[in-house]
Design an enzyme around this catalytic site. Structure first.
Site, short mmCIF file in Angstrom:
data_model
loop_
_atom_site.label_atom_id
_atom_site.label_comp_id
_atom_site.label_asym_id
_atom_site.label_seq_id
_atom_site.Cartn_x
_atom_site.Cartn_y
_atom_site.Cartn_z
CG HIS A 447 -1.89 -1.09 1.34
ND1 HIS A 447 -2.27 -1.14 2.49
CD2 HIS A 447 -2.36 -1.60 0.26
CE1 HIS A 447 -3.18 -2.51 2.20
NE2 HIS A 447 -3.33 -2.71 0.86
C1 LIG Z 1 -0.24 -7.38 -4.77
C2 LIG Z 1 -1.22 -6.12 -3.67
C3 LIG Z 1 -2.30 -6.41 -3.27
C4 LIG Z 1 -3.07 -5.02 -3.22
N1 LIG Z 1 -4.00 -5.83 -2.46
C5 LIG Z 1 -5.31 -4.98 -2.41
C6 LIG Z 1 -6.21 -5.18 -1.79
O1 LIG Z 1 -6.87 -6.34 -1.28
N2 LIG Z 1 -7.04 -4.28 -1.74
C7 LIG Z 1 -7.30 -2.65 -1.70
O2 LIG Z 1 -7.81 -1.71 -1.33
N3 LIG Z 1 -5.87 -2.61 -2.10
C8 LIG Z 1 -4.79 -3.36 -2.52
N4 LIG Z 1 -3.58 -3.24 -2.66
C9 LIG Z 1 -3.32 -1.67 -3.20
C10 LIG Z 1 -4.46 -0.85 -4.39
O3 LIG Z 1 -4.00 -1.76 -5.38
C11 LIG Z 1 -3.08 0.41 -4.51
O4 LIG Z 1 -3.21 1.10 -4.25
C12 LIG Z 1 -4.18 0.70 -6.16
O5 LIG Z 1 -4.08 -0.47 -6.68
C13 LIG Z 1 -3.05 1.78 -6.54
O6 LIG Z 1 -4.04 2.40 -7.61
P1 LIG Z 1 -2.98 3.65 -8.37
O7 LIG Z 1 -3.40 3.34 -9.89
O8 LIG Z 1 -2.45 4.59 -7.03
O9 LIG Z 1 -1.07 3.25 -8.96
P2 LIG Z 1 -1.56 1.58 -9.71
O10 LIG Z 1 -2.98 0.74 -9.76
O11 LIG Z 1 -0.37 0.85 -9.86
O12 LIG Z 1 -1.27 1.75 -11.57
C14 LIG Z 1 -0.09 2.47 -11.91
C15 LIG Z 1 -0.41 2.37 -13.48
O13 LIG Z 1 0.17 3.10 -14.21
C16 LIG Z 1 1.60 2.26 -14.96
N5 LIG Z 1 2.50 3.25 -15.10
C17 LIG Z 1 3.61 2.95 -14.33
N6 LIG Z 1 4.31 4.23 -14.93
C18 LIG Z 1 4.13 3.79 -16.26
C19 LIG Z 1 5.03 4.88 -16.93
N7 LIG Z 1 6.00 5.56 -16.88
N8 LIG Z 1 4.44 5.00 -18.47
C20 LIG Z 1 3.02 4.48 -18.73
N9 LIG Z 1 2.52 3.85 -17.57
C21 LIG Z 1 2.70 3.56 -16.19
C22 LIG Z 1 1.60 1.28 -14.23
O14 LIG Z 1 1.91 -0.20 -15.46
C23 LIG Z 1 -0.60 0.97 -13.77
O15 LIG Z 1 -1.05 -0.02 -14.63
C24 LIG Z 1 -2.41 -4.33 -2.81
C25 LIG Z 1 -1.59 -3.92 -4.48
C26 LIG Z 1 -0.71 -5.14 -4.39
C27 LIG Z 1 0.55 -4.73 -5.59
#
Ligand SMILES: Cc1cc2nc3c(=O)[nH]c(=O)nc-3n(C[C@H](O)[C@H](O)[C@H](O)COP(=O)(O)OP(=O)(O)OC[C@H]3O[C@@H](n4cnc5c(N)ncnc54)[C@H](O)[C@@H]3O)c2cc1C
Length: 507
Positions: A447
């Site tokens: 997280h």
């Molecule tokens: C293994 C795991 C288990 C988890 N379990 C839970 C759970 O059970 N419940 C819960 O609430 N939360 C959980 N989480 C946390 C939750 O999924 C994340 O907090 C949330 O998805 C974050 O969203 P975000 O949009 O900030 O980033 P992300 O979902 O990480 O999205 C970022 C996106 O940007 C893309 N990206 C990054 N850099 C670049 C670039 N330079 N160019 C183009 N694209 C790029 C990535 O490929 C990705 O698709 C978990 C996370 C993980 C990894």
């Protein structure tokens, strides 16, 4: 989420995703989480710096690298945290992000199987379902939690998070409800939305201090696109600050060290890093009723498959936790729960590894709101290189005390009448002292947040409209903007940030 809402409002949107398509059975089968989390086809495995406070080990930080990002590989727990988390955000200068103000954005994204209520929405796109697996030992653990003195909580996403009960999961009709499946796929039919996969954003393009587009790598080629309105970074808590730093928005000395022209000196980009750190207890059950036993039994496996196929129920519909709860340790000075428990009728070294060959049962302790702060900095101007991640887990004494107190509580819960006759040996922590065990054997709950902190002060990376300070035409909208990590898993809050962010963009 953003691509959906902005294209629905008639804007032309270009979505760039470095990973690939999410068309894979294991991504969509809820329990497939155990297979995809460390699979480099869908997940980028970042590595933290070894730090004495967490046993001088590097800890792997998988992040989704696929459409849907981490919501395509996460543990599916749907939980929003405490009302006071958001009130804290507002008090820290994130005006408009208090609980009453964000609740409508949680509800409008949600398609809760239990129907519309004061706290739940039923007409959004994100499938949310109550737990669809009954395990007698999970029920026994919840009962033991109440015997220990915690209230039973029928819905962690309603009036309070406090107490023990079953989790809700991001699941619809038996399948994972990722942000790609819930929000992106339906929007991909629109002509004003273009989605490029395999497109790795290398930097934001500036004219002076105005963001005018982005540059990305696709195969071996560098490409650019111009934005007539705005550029939005939603690359997550690791890569949004990394892209900002690569683009010249970050601590000036760091940027100069790597030969990057400074567009805006923003010392806090990459600072304020927070994560949930957990330590897991495991006990050995007397009877072979753990999922560890079931997965080695072909008959039980077939039964699980049928349960999922015919009724969308059973062990295949679960992710990272089935039951759990929130408790106040003796260090919770403010009267709020400061400890989360995650409970599973199985045991494993880490997700993706084979389940143990004994009848294991796991309950983990995780501090809700750590005081320790880490940081993230580029180590090179190469956009494909991983940044240097220093989580600084447990550097604050308070965090060490809370985690140890949480482990003590778990031991007490195992000893309550409803659970004490079900097991015969404690496998973990075993004979290690609790602090030493937590330091050397604990790990991330995945997280990371807050590396582009939102706030009203001049030091905050983004303002309450999520605009990056010091430049124009650029916002960050993802988990990195949380002023502080919420007291639970972070996916629901991130999706809410996307929904509210989309609304802010259109005023
Ligand atoms: C293994 C795991 C288990 C988890 N379990 C839970 C759970 O059970 N419940 C819960 O609430 N939360 C959980 N989480 C946390 C939750 O999924 C994340 O907090 C949330 O998805 C974050 O969203 P975000 O949009 O900030 O980033 P992300 O979902 O990480 O999205 C970022 C996106 O940007 C893309 N990206 C990054 N850099 C670049 C670039 N330079 N160019 C183009 N694209 C790029 C990535 O490929 C990705 O698709 C978990 C996370 C993980 C990894």
């Amino acid at each position: 989420m953003l691509a959906n809402r902005l294209s629905a409002a008639g804007h032309r949107v270009l979505l760039l995703e470095t990973g690939g398509s999410d068309r894979n059975f294991w991504i969509h089968l809820p329990v497939g989480y155990f297979k995809t989390i460390y699979d480099a086809r869908f997940s980028r495995l970042f590595d933290t710096e070894p730090q004495p406070s967490s046993g001088s080990r590097n800890i792997l930080w998988p992040r989704g690298r696929v459409l849907g990002g981490s919501s395509s590989i996460n543990g599916l727990i749907y939980i929003r945290g405490q009302h006071a988390d958001y009130d804290d955000w507002a008090a820290a200068g994130a005006t408009g992000w208090d609980y009453r103000s964000v609740l409508p954005y949680f509800k409008s994204t949600e398609n809760y199987a239990g129907g519309e209520s004061e706290y739940h929405g039923a007409s959004g796109e994100l499938g949310v379902s109550d737990l669809r697996n009954d395990h007698p030992y999970c029920a026994a653990w919840v009962e033991a939690g109440t015997q220990f003195g915690l209230p039973f909580n029928a819905d962690f996403n309603a009036a309070t998070e406090y107490g023990v009960g079953a989790y809700q999961l991001s699941i619809k009709d038996g399948w994972r409800s990722s942000s790609a499946r819930a929000f992106l796929r339906p929007a991909m039919r629109r002509e004003n939305l273009a989605v490029l996969t395999g497109a790795h954003v290398s930097r934001v393009l500036f004219e002076g201090t105005r963001a005018v587009g982005v540059e990305w790598r696709e195969g071996g080629t560098l490409r650019q696109a111009r934005a007539s309105r705005e550029v939005i970074l939603s690359a997550g808590a690791i890569q949004s600050p990394q892209i900002l730093q690569l683009s010249g928005v970050g601590p000036a000395a760091l940027l100069r060290e790597h030969g990057i022209a400074v567009v805006a000196d923003a010392p806090q980009v990459g600072e304020n890093l927070q994560d949930h750190y957990q330590a897991r207890t495991i006990v050995r059950l007397k009877k072979p009723l753990s999922l560890n036993d079931d997965v080695r039994n072909p008959l039980k496996l077939a039964q699980m498959g049928l349960q999922w196929l015919l009724a969308n129920r059973g062990p295949l519909t679960v992710g990272a936790g089935q039951v759990g709860g929130f408790a106040k340790t003796r260090h919770a000075g403010d009267g709020r729960a400061d400890m989360q428990f995650n409970v599973m009728p199985l045991s494993v070294d880490k997700p993706g590894d084979p389940l143990h060959d004994y009848s294991g049962f796991t309950a983990s302790a995780c501090q809700c709101r750590p005081l320790s702060r880490g940081r993230l900095r580029i180590r090179s101007s190469d956009p494909l290189a991983a940044p240097r991640i220093e989580p600084n887990y447990l550097v604050e004494e308070h965090d060490r005390k809370v985690l140890v107190a949480g482990l003590e509580m778990l031991r007490e819960i195992y000893r309550q009448p409803a659970f004490r006759d079900l097991w015969d040996a404690e496998v973990l922590p075993g004979d290690d002292g609790l602090l030493e065990f937590a330091r050397t054997k604990g790990g991330t709950v995945f997280h990371p947040t807050s590396t582009c902190r939102m706030g009203g002060d001049a030091g905050a990376v983004v303002d309450p409209q999520l605009r990056v300070r010091g430049v124009e035409g650029l916002r960050v909208i993802d988990a990195s903007v949380m002023p502080s990590v919420i007291s639970a898993n972070t996916n629901a809050a991130t999706i809410m940030i996307g929904e509210k962010g989309a609304a802010l963009l259109q005023v």
